[in-house]
Design an enzyme around this catalytic site. Sequence first.
Site, mmCIF file in Angstrom:
data_model
loop_
_atom_site.group_PDB
_atom_site.id
_atom_site.type_symbol
_atom_site.label_atom_id
_atom_site.label_comp_id
_atom_site.label_asym_id
_atom_site.label_seq_id
_atom_site.Cartn_x
_atom_site.Cartn_y
_atom_site.Cartn_z
ATOM 1 C CD GLU A 237 -7.606 16.956 0.243
ATOM 2 O OE1 GLU A 237 -7.067 15.829 0.231
ATOM 3 O OE2 GLU A 237 -7.049 17.976 -0.130
ATOM 4 C CE LYS B 77 -6.396 13.088 -1.360
ATOM 5 N NZ LYS B 77 -5.517 14.154 -0.820
ATOM 6 C CG HIS C 128 5.797 11.830 -1.777
ATOM 7 N ND1 HIS C 128 5.186 12.966 -2.261
ATOM 8 C CD2 HIS C 128 5.039 11.426 -0.728
ATOM 9 C CE1 HIS C 128 4.108 13.224 -1.548
ATOM 10 N NE2 HIS C 128 3.988 12.308 -0.604
ATOM 11 C CD GLU D 154 3.519 11.072 3.619
ATOM 12 O OE1 GLU D 154 2.824 11.765 4.382
ATOM 13 O OE2 GLU D 154 3.641 11.308 2.389
ATOM 14 C CG ASN E 52 -2.447 16.837 1.321
ATOM 15 O OD1 ASN E 52 -1.786 15.872 0.952
ATOM 16 N ND2 ASN E 52 -3.670 17.061 0.896
ATOM 17 C CE LYS F 9 -4.712 8.383 3.473
ATOM 18 N NZ LYS F 9 -3.768 8.505 2.406
ATOM 19 N NE ARG G 129 -18.325 4.624 -19.604
ATOM 20 C CZ ARG G 129 -18.722 3.959 -20.685
ATOM 21 N NH1 ARG G 129 -19.141 2.712 -20.577
ATOM 22 N NH2 ARG G 129 -18.713 4.528 -21.855
ATOM 23 C CG HIS H 7 1.864 16.272 1.445
ATOM 24 N ND1 HIS H 7 2.139 16.031 2.773
ATOM 25 C CD2 HIS H 7 1.783 15.043 0.858
ATOM 26 C CE1 HIS H 7 2.204 14.718 2.975
ATOM 27 N NE2 HIS H 7 2.001 14.101 1.833
ATOM 28 N NE ARG I 145 -7.883 11.703 1.653
ATOM 29 C CZ ARG I 145 -8.069 10.576 0.997
ATOM 30 N NH1 ARG I 145 -9.289 10.129 0.768
ATOM 31 N NH2 ARG I 145 -7.037 9.871 0.571
ATOM 32 C CG HIS J 145 2.925 17.916 -3.694
ATOM 33 N ND1 HIS J 145 1.556 17.886 -3.582
ATOM 34 C CD2 HIS J 145 3.341 16.680 -3.335
ATOM 35 C CE1 HIS J 145 1.174 16.689 -3.168
ATOM 36 N NE2 HIS J 145 2.232 15.945 -3.004
HETATM 37 P P1 NAD Z 1 7.848 4.306 -4.865
HETATM 38 O O1 NAD Z 1 6.579 3.704 -5.227
HETATM 39 O O2 NAD Z 1 8.644 4.980 -5.916
HETATM 40 O O3 NAD Z 1 8.762 3.201 -4.164
HETATM 41 C C1 NAD Z 1 10.035 3.549 -3.720
HETATM 42 C C2 NAD Z 1 11.124 2.615 -4.285
HETATM 43 O O4 NAD Z 1 11.116 1.403 -3.552
HETATM 44 C C3 NAD Z 1 10.931 2.245 -5.746
HETATM 45 O O5 NAD Z 1 12.184 2.169 -6.361
HETATM 46 C C4 NAD Z 1 10.315 0.849 -5.628
HETATM 47 O O6 NAD Z 1 10.541 0.068 -6.775
HETATM 48 C C5 NAD Z 1 11.051 0.300 -4.456
HETATM 49 N N1 NAD Z 1 10.399 -0.755 -3.702
HETATM 50 C C6 NAD Z 1 9.084 -0.894 -3.435
HETATM 51 N N2 NAD Z 1 8.901 -1.886 -2.568
HETATM 52 C C7 NAD Z 1 10.103 -2.425 -2.313
HETATM 53 C C8 NAD Z 1 10.556 -3.474 -1.481
HETATM 54 N N3 NAD Z 1 9.728 -4.123 -0.684
HETATM 55 N N4 NAD Z 1 11.861 -3.765 -1.486
HETATM 56 C C9 NAD Z 1 12.728 -3.043 -2.243
HETATM 57 N N5 NAD Z 1 12.377 -2.029 -3.012
HETATM 58 C C10 NAD Z 1 11.065 -1.707 -3.039
HETATM 59 O O7 NAD Z 1 7.653 5.393 -3.695
HETATM 60 P P2 NAD Z 1 6.756 5.432 -2.379
HETATM 61 O O8 NAD Z 1 7.522 6.239 -1.429
HETATM 62 O O9 NAD Z 1 6.258 4.111 -1.990
HETATM 63 O O10 NAD Z 1 5.484 6.271 -2.858
HETATM 64 C C11 NAD Z 1 5.602 7.600 -3.290
HETATM 65 C C12 NAD Z 1 4.423 7.915 -4.173
HETATM 66 O O11 NAD Z 1 3.222 7.785 -3.427
HETATM 67 C C13 NAD Z 1 4.441 9.328 -4.730
HETATM 68 O O12 NAD Z 1 4.111 9.290 -6.099
HETATM 69 C C14 NAD Z 1 3.356 10.036 -3.939
HETATM 70 O O13 NAD Z 1 2.758 11.083 -4.671
HETATM 71 C C15 NAD Z 1 2.392 8.911 -3.685
HETATM 72 N N6 NAD Z 1 1.541 9.108 -2.509
HETATM 73 C C16 NAD Z 1 0.211 8.911 -2.675
HETATM 74 C C17 NAD Z 1 -0.640 9.043 -1.597
HETATM 75 C C18 NAD Z 1 -2.090 8.732 -1.756
HETATM 76 O O14 NAD Z 1 -2.866 9.003 -0.835
HETATM 77 N N7 NAD Z 1 -2.509 8.148 -2.864
HETATM 78 C C19 NAD Z 1 -0.127 9.383 -0.341
HETATM 79 C C20 NAD Z 1 1.238 9.573 -0.200
HETATM 80 C C21 NAD Z 1 2.074 9.437 -1.303
HETATM 81 N N1 GLY Z 2 -1.913 11.572 1.442
HETATM 82 C C1 GLY Z 2 -2.986 12.502 1.539
HETATM 83 C C2 GLY Z 2 -4.337 11.891 1.458
HETATM 84 O O1 GLY Z 2 -4.474 10.705 1.292
HETATM 85 O O2 GLY Z 2 -5.311 12.578 1.526
#
Ligand code: NAD
Ligand code: GLY
Length: 368
Positions: free
Chosen positions: A234, A140, A262, A182, A242, A224, A118, A245, A238, A249
């Site tokens: 949100e 998030k 992404h 972003e 997006n 942010k 939890r 997005h 907030r 998406h």
């Molecule tokens: P990812 O986590 O897939 O990383 C991209 C690639 O880079 C992967 O292959 C990873 O293994 C590799 N990698 C990571 N760090 C590295 C490094 N230092 N050196 C070499 N390779 C490295 O993708 P991302 O772009 O970081 O994140 C995308 C995800 O984030 C999506 O799922 C998206 O929905 C999510 N997201 C969430 C929020 C939120 O607010 N929570 C906001 C934006 C995006």
């Molecule tokens: N990436 C959108 C949010 O964090 O709200």
Amino acid sequence: MRTLQVDLGERSYPIHIGEGLLAQPELIVPYIAGRQVAIVTNETVAPLYLGRLTQTLAGYGVTPIVLPDGEAYKNWETLQRIFDSLLAERHDRRTTIIALGGGVIGDMAGFAAACYQRGVDFLQVPTTLLSQVDSSVGGKTGINHPLGKNMVGAFYQPKAVIIDTSTLSTLPARELSAGLAEVIKYGLICDEPFLGWLEDNMSALRALDSAVLTEAIERSCAAKARVVGVDERESGLRAILNLGHTFGHAIETHQGYGVWLHGEAVAAGTVMALEMSARLGWISVEERNRGIRLLQRAGLPVVPPVGMTPDDFLEHMAVDKKVLDGRLRLVLVRRLGDAVVTSDFPQEILQATLSADYRTLVAKLGDE
Ligand code: NAD
Ligand code: GLY
């Protein structure tokens, strides 16, 4: 090192930004309450940075949890592997989960932390530009469903975000560009002067100039943190984070998770949001083109996937989290640096936006 604060009352936390922070126990240890730590990472990041972080945590019982790499694994099965390891190694409620990796790892590890017994403490150690400027901040967390991106999850804030900018030295160029989508977003939604700064510094950013990258990360995190500080869950503002997005998406879901990154899907989606804003008469065609050029200079795709039809978009957009009472809401740009979330647009303008010939539009930019 620079430090920012996300102000959320008792859930407030710092964001530390600087080179070599992974090797600085004094930044990480204060946020670990018990003696157990689980580092959630993946097969790509583990060989690069898991050893360094484990060394920094000498004296703690560290369980490494190394997951397969990729958006396609951001699902229930992979989440279950985190719980399997935590239980097998008998982690109790005072354990701390550390997310070491990009946004996929951060979202999944954060969701695991929200659910395990939890809720246990959690730290974000983001290693992609995208996760350093966006996903690690704001709480998030979640996973994808085959029918929709990020459809299952929780708001769950970390205790701290530790951004070691030197991890970007190993990041593939395509991933760096995805993060820049972003970064550009913040300029478009709430910081018009930042767009000018990005235009001046795009080459330095892509060449991994450390000072310029640090400034871009700091400005992005500050934007942010401001938005999240006003609207953590949100209920309003907030949603401007997006921009692009809802269209993006739809692209990710339609193409299959991981085919478009992404940030790439967000870039093409941002062009569609700019196009719709221009069609509504809110921004000029020149302003729309300014946004598109910046995304292009960041090395990002600026047209939707070949063969994706307006109906494909509408089908996937219907399950967007911004749909309320069956009404689609979109983030659009009222002026550069000023975004709004609205469902108040003529349906024909949305249809025209989805049907627009982006290839010709972008080709014309090259001729100007
Ligand atoms: P990812 O986590 O897939 O990383 C991209 C690639 O880079 C992967 O292959 C990873 O293994 C590799 N990698 C990571 N760090 C590295 C490094 N230092 N050196 C070499 N390779 C490295 O993708 P991302 O772009 O970081 O994140 C995308 C995800 O984030 C999506 O799922 C998206 O929905 C999510 N997201 C969430 C929020 C939120 O607010 N929570 C906001 C934006 C995006
Ligand atoms: N990436 C959108 C949010 O964090 O709200």
